[in-house]
Design a protein around this motif. Structure first.
Motif, PDB file in Angstrom:
ATOM      1  N   VAL A   1       0.853  -1.188   0.000  1.00 22.16           N
ATOM      2  CA  VAL A   1       0.000   0.000   0.000  1.00 22.16           C
ATOM      3  C   VAL A   1       0.887   1.235   0.000  1.00 22.16           C
ATOM      4  CG1 VAL A   1      -1.844   1.262   1.158  1.00 22.16           C
ATOM      5  CG2 VAL A   1      -1.721  -1.231   1.373  1.00 22.16           C
ATOM      6  N   HIS A   2       0.717   2.065  -0.994  1.00 18.61           N
ATOM      7  CA  HIS A   2       1.396   3.358  -1.034  1.00 18.61           C
ATOM      8  C   HIS A   2       0.489   4.341  -0.300  1.00 18.61           C
ATOM      9  CE1 HIS A   2       4.557   2.018  -3.812  1.00 18.61           C
ATOM     10  NE2 HIS A   2       3.614   1.189  -4.231  1.00 18.61           N
ATOM     11  N   HIS A   3       0.924   4.701   0.898  1.00 15.82           N
ATOM     12  CA  HIS A   3       0.062   5.354   1.887  1.00 15.82           C
ATOM     13  C   HIS A   3       0.535   6.777   2.176  1.00 15.82           C
ATOM     14  CE1 HIS A   3      -2.182   6.182   5.502  1.00 15.82           C
ATOM     15  NE2 HIS A   3      -1.092   6.168   6.249  1.00 15.82           N
ATOM     16  N   LEU A   4      -0.362   7.721   1.978  1.00 14.33           N
ATOM     17  CA  LEU A   4      -0.090   9.134   2.263  1.00 14.33           C
ATOM     18  C   LEU A   4      -0.713   9.507   3.594  1.00 14.33           C
ATOM     19  CD1 LEU A   4       0.929  11.943   1.232  1.00 14.33           C
ATOM     20  CD2 LEU A   4      -1.358  12.235   0.222  1.00 14.33           C
ATOM     21  N   GLU A   5       0.043  10.191   4.437  1.00 13.04           N
ATOM     22  CA  GLU A   5      -0.482  10.591   5.739  1.00 13.04           C
ATOM     23  C   GLU A   5      -1.730  11.470   5.589  1.00 13.04           C
ATOM     24  OE1 GLU A   5       2.455  12.978   7.729  1.00 13.04           O
ATOM     25  OE2 GLU A   5       2.637  14.391   6.067  1.00 13.04           O
ATOM     26  N   HIS A   6      -2.622  11.384   6.553  1.00 15.03           N
ATOM     27  CA  HIS A   6      -3.844  12.203   6.602  1.00 15.03           C
ATOM     28  C   HIS A   6      -4.665  12.074   5.313  1.00 15.03           C
ATOM     29  CE1 HIS A   6      -1.985  13.979  10.097  1.00 15.03           C
ATOM     30  NE2 HIS A   6      -1.047  14.574   9.394  1.00 15.03           N
ATOM     31  N   SER A   7      -4.864  10.870   4.824  1.00 13.41           N
ATOM     32  CA  SER A   7      -5.514  10.736   3.522  1.00 13.41           C
ATOM     33  C   SER A   7      -6.463   9.553   3.463  1.00 13.41           C
ATOM     34  CB  SER A   7      -4.464  10.593   2.408  1.00 13.41           C
ATOM     35  OG  SER A   7      -3.982   9.264   2.340  1.00 13.41           O
ATOM     36  N   ARG A   8      -7.134   9.448   2.314  1.00  9.57           N
ATOM     37  CA  ARG A   8      -8.051   8.351   2.033  1.00  9.57           C
ATOM     38  C   ARG A   8      -7.396   6.981   2.156  1.00  9.57           C
ATOM     39  NH1 ARG A   8      -9.196  12.571  -1.514  1.00  9.57           N
ATOM     40  NH2 ARG A   8     -11.371  12.846  -2.218  1.00  9.57           N
ATOM     41  N   SER A   9      -6.103   6.920   1.980  1.00  8.08           N
ATOM     42  CA  SER A   9      -5.448   5.611   1.985  1.00  8.08           C
ATOM     43  C   SER A   9      -5.490   4.942   3.348  1.00  8.08           C
ATOM     44  CB  SER A   9      -3.999   5.726   1.490  1.00  8.08           C
ATOM     45  OG  SER A   9      -3.260   6.642   2.263  1.00  8.08           O
ATOM     46  N   GLN A  10      -5.815   5.697   4.402  1.00  7.94           N
ATOM     47  CA  GLN A  10      -5.934   5.085   5.724  1.00  7.94           C
ATOM     48  C   GLN A  10      -6.991   3.986   5.730  1.00  7.94           C
ATOM     49  OE1 GLN A  10      -4.008   5.650   8.459  1.00  7.94           O
ATOM     50  NE2 GLN A  10      -5.128   3.952   9.407  1.00  7.94           N
ATOM     51  N   ARG A  11      -8.080   4.192   5.003  1.00 10.68           N
ATOM     52  CA  ARG A  11      -9.152   3.183   5.018  1.00 10.68           C
ATOM     53  C   ARG A  11      -8.748   1.915   4.270  1.00 10.68           C
ATOM     54  NH1 ARG A  11     -13.470   6.667   1.356  1.00 10.68           N
ATOM     55  NH2 ARG A  11     -11.976   7.167  -0.265  1.00 10.68           N
ATOM     56  N   ILE A  12      -7.750   1.994   3.374  1.00  7.78           N
ATOM     57  CA  ILE A  12      -7.264   0.779   2.718  1.00  7.78           C
ATOM     58  C   ILE A  12      -6.482  -0.074   3.714  1.00  7.78           C
ATOM     59  CG2 ILE A  12      -5.934  -0.153   0.799  1.00  7.78           C
ATOM     60  CD1 ILE A  12      -8.496   1.479   0.066  1.00  7.78           C
ATOM     61  N   LEU A  13      -5.695   0.568   4.562  1.00  3.52           N
ATOM     62  CA  LEU A  13      -5.017  -0.172   5.631  1.00  3.52           C
ATOM     63  C   LEU A  13      -6.039  -0.843   6.537  1.00  3.52           C
ATOM     64  CD1 LEU A  13      -2.263   2.416   6.665  1.00  3.52           C
ATOM     65  CD2 LEU A  13      -2.170   0.678   4.867  1.00  3.52           C
ATOM     66  N   TRP A  14      -7.094  -0.117   6.855  1.00  2.70           N
ATOM     67  CA  TRP A  14      -8.151  -0.669   7.703  1.00  2.70           C
ATOM     68  C   TRP A  14      -8.802  -1.886   7.046  1.00  2.70           C
ATOM     69  CZ3 TRP A  14     -13.414   2.237   8.405  1.00  2.70           C
ATOM     70  CH2 TRP A  14     -14.256   1.480   9.243  1.00  2.70           C
ATOM     71  N   LEU A  15      -9.119  -1.766   5.766  1.00  2.00           N
ATOM     72  CA  LEU A  15      -9.724  -2.893   5.058  1.00  2.00           C
ATOM     73  C   LEU A  15      -8.816  -4.117   5.095  1.00  2.00           C
ATOM     74  CD1 LEU A  15     -11.792  -4.255   3.214  1.00  2.00           C
ATOM     75  CD2 LEU A  15     -10.812  -2.993   1.287  1.00  2.00           C
ATOM     76  N   LEU A  16      -7.538  -3.915   4.884  1.00  2.00           N
ATOM     77  CA  LEU A  16      -6.590  -5.036   4.918  1.00  2.00           C
ATOM     78  C   LEU A  16      -6.531  -5.675   6.304  1.00  2.00           C
ATOM     79  CD1 LEU A  16      -3.832  -3.427   2.711  1.00  2.00           C
ATOM     80  CD2 LEU A  16      -5.092  -5.515   2.154  1.00  2.00           C
ATOM     81  N   GLU A  17      -6.630  -4.834   7.336  1.00  2.00           N
ATOM     82  CA  GLU A  17      -6.659  -5.369   8.694  1.00  2.00           C
ATOM     83  C   GLU A  17      -7.934  -6.176   8.936  1.00  2.00           C
ATOM     84  OE1 GLU A  17      -4.482  -5.503  11.047  1.00  2.00           O
ATOM     85  OE2 GLU A  17      -2.915  -4.151  10.311  1.00  2.00           O
ATOM     86  N   GLU A  18      -9.068  -5.684   8.433  1.00  2.00           N
ATOM     87  CA  GLU A  18     -10.321  -6.431   8.576  1.00  2.00           C
ATOM     88  C   GLU A  18     -10.224  -7.790   7.875  1.00  2.00           C
ATOM     89  OE1 GLU A  18     -13.005  -5.837  10.297  1.00  2.00           O
ATOM     90  OE2 GLU A  18     -12.963  -3.685  10.769  1.00  2.00           O
ATOM     91  N   LEU A  19      -9.518  -7.821   6.767  1.00  2.00           N
ATOM     92  CA  LEU A  19      -9.376  -9.062   6.007  1.00  2.00           C
ATOM     93  C   LEU A  19      -8.303  -9.988   6.582  1.00  2.00           C
ATOM     94  CD1 LEU A  19      -9.616  -7.528   2.428  1.00  2.00           C
ATOM     95  CD2 LEU A  19     -11.310  -9.015   3.512  1.00  2.00           C
ATOM     96  N   GLY A  20      -7.501  -9.486   7.488  1.00  2.00           N
ATOM     97  CA  GLY A  20      -6.443 -10.311   8.077  1.00  2.00           C
ATOM     98  C   GLY A  20      -5.329 -10.634   7.108  1.00  2.00           C
ATOM     99  N   LEU A  21      -5.079  -9.744   6.145  1.00  2.00           N
ATOM    100  CA  LEU A  21      -4.053  -9.995   5.127  1.00  2.00           C
ATOM    101  C   LEU A  21      -2.717  -9.386   5.534  1.00  2.00           C
ATOM    102  CD1 LEU A  21      -6.126  -9.201   1.912  1.00  2.00           C
ATOM    103  CD2 LEU A  21      -5.594 -11.461   2.847  1.00  2.00           C
ATOM    104  N   ASP A  22      -1.650 -10.037   5.118  1.00  2.00           N
ATOM    105  CA  ASP A  22      -0.326  -9.441   5.269  1.00  2.00           C
ATOM    106  C   ASP A  22      -0.147  -8.360   4.216  1.00  2.00           C
ATOM    107  OD1 ASP A  22       0.387 -11.148   7.353  1.00  2.00           O
ATOM    108  OD2 ASP A  22       1.126 -12.691   5.965  1.00  2.00           O
ATOM    109  N   TYR A  23       0.486  -7.279   4.605  1.00  2.00           N
ATOM    110  CA  TYR A  23       0.719  -6.191   3.653  1.00  2.00           C
ATOM    111  C   TYR A  23       1.933  -5.381   4.086  1.00  2.00           C
ATOM    112  CZ  TYR A  23      -1.674  -3.251   7.139  1.00  2.00           C
ATOM    113  OH  TYR A  23      -2.039  -2.604   8.289  1.00  2.00           O
ATOM    114  N   ASP A  24       2.469  -4.672   3.134  1.00  2.00           N
ATOM    115  CA  ASP A  24       3.606  -3.786   3.370  1.00  2.00           C
ATOM    116  C   ASP A  24       3.154  -2.357   3.095  1.00  2.00           C
ATOM    117  OD1 ASP A  24       6.320  -3.099   3.883  1.00  2.00           O
ATOM    118  OD2 ASP A  24       6.658  -2.951   1.730  1.00  2.00           O
ATOM    119  N   ILE A  25       3.656  -1.406   3.869  1.00  2.00           N
ATOM    120  CA  ILE A  25       3.291   0.004   3.691  1.00  2.00           C
ATOM    121  C   ILE A  25       4.504   0.788   3.208  1.00  2.00           C
ATOM    122  CG2 ILE A  25       2.355   2.084   4.765  1.00  2.00           C
ATOM    123  CD1 ILE A  25       1.207   0.362   6.978  1.00  2.00           C
TER     124      ILE A  25
END
Length: 227
Positions: A4-28
């Motif tokens: 996940v290419h993640h920008l602070e204070h942005s919409r991308s926070q909810r993608i991290l959340w979705l991945l956590e809900e799914l229990g998937l491994d991911y790199d930021i």
């Protein structure tokens, strides 16, 4: 491994959340906003030509746009847990809310944010009254009523639904979270829209949300101190 290419204070926070809900491994891959413009850094253009976040890579796939990413991850990894059955009437409720979040609700909120920045920007003193009049005029003639219409609409939906779709938490709730968090960050909005505030508080209390918050770094729209 999903990245996940993640920008602070942005919409991308909810993608991290979705991945956590799914229990998937991911790199930021973390990106910080430009201190002068508050926009994404130029380095994001090496990932996607528009230079915006979020962007994910999953194997050979590189995908931008929050709605597309949420839909891809939910369909690929969370069809049983975060989506209604594809042959049910609730499927089109999911499709509606997925697109409503960014297509209808977010644009007037973003316009208000831009005009707030214009109003706060340094300008010659003799121009300031004109700038203030333009900003106030646009807000009164268009933005205020548009935002009220949309927030009233979601507030009314939540008067008879705990979650957006099919009576259970799902991908549509994650997608809608960001514009609601942004709206409620303005002073007095939580008091004006108690159901929205309660709904967002339920979202922000989910363990996966809190894990994503810890992983993602600075996020201006998360739970307020003392809440």
């Amino acid at each position: 491994m999903i990245t996940v290419h993640h920008l602070e204070h942005s919409r991308s926070q909810r993608i991290l959340w979705l991945l956590e809900e799914l229990g998937l491994d991911y790199d930021i891959k973390h990106y910080r906003r430009d201190q002068d413009t508050q926009l994404a850094p130029e380095s994001l253009k090496q990932v996607h030509p528009l230079g915006k976040a979020p962007v994910i890579t999953d194997g050979e796939l590189t995908l931008a746009e929050s709605g597309a990413i949420v839909d891809y991850l939910a369909r690929t990894y969370g069809r049983e847990t975060l989506l209604p059955a594809a042959d049910s009437p609730a499927w089109w409720d999911y499709v509606y809310w997925l697109h409503y979040a960014e297509g209808s609700l977010m644009p007037p909120l973003l316009m208000r944010h831009v005009f707030d920045r214009v109003k706060a920007a340094p300008v010659p003193f003799f121009v300031r009254p004109l700038v203030n009049r333009i900003v106030a005029g646009v807000d009164q003639a268009f933005l205020r009523q548009q935002i009220k219409t949309h927030l009233d609409f979601v507030e009314d939906h939540l008067s008879c639904h705990d979650w957006l779709v099919d009576g259970r938490f799902g991908a549509a709730d994650i997608q809608l979270s960001f514009p609601l968090e942004a709206a409620l960050s303005r002073t007095g909005m939580a008091d004006r829209y108690p159901r929205l505030a309660q709904y967002v508080a339920r979202l922000q209390a989910r363990p996966a949300y809190l894990r994503a918050l810890a992983a993602g770094g600075p996020y201006a729209y998360g739970p307020r101190q003392g809440d």
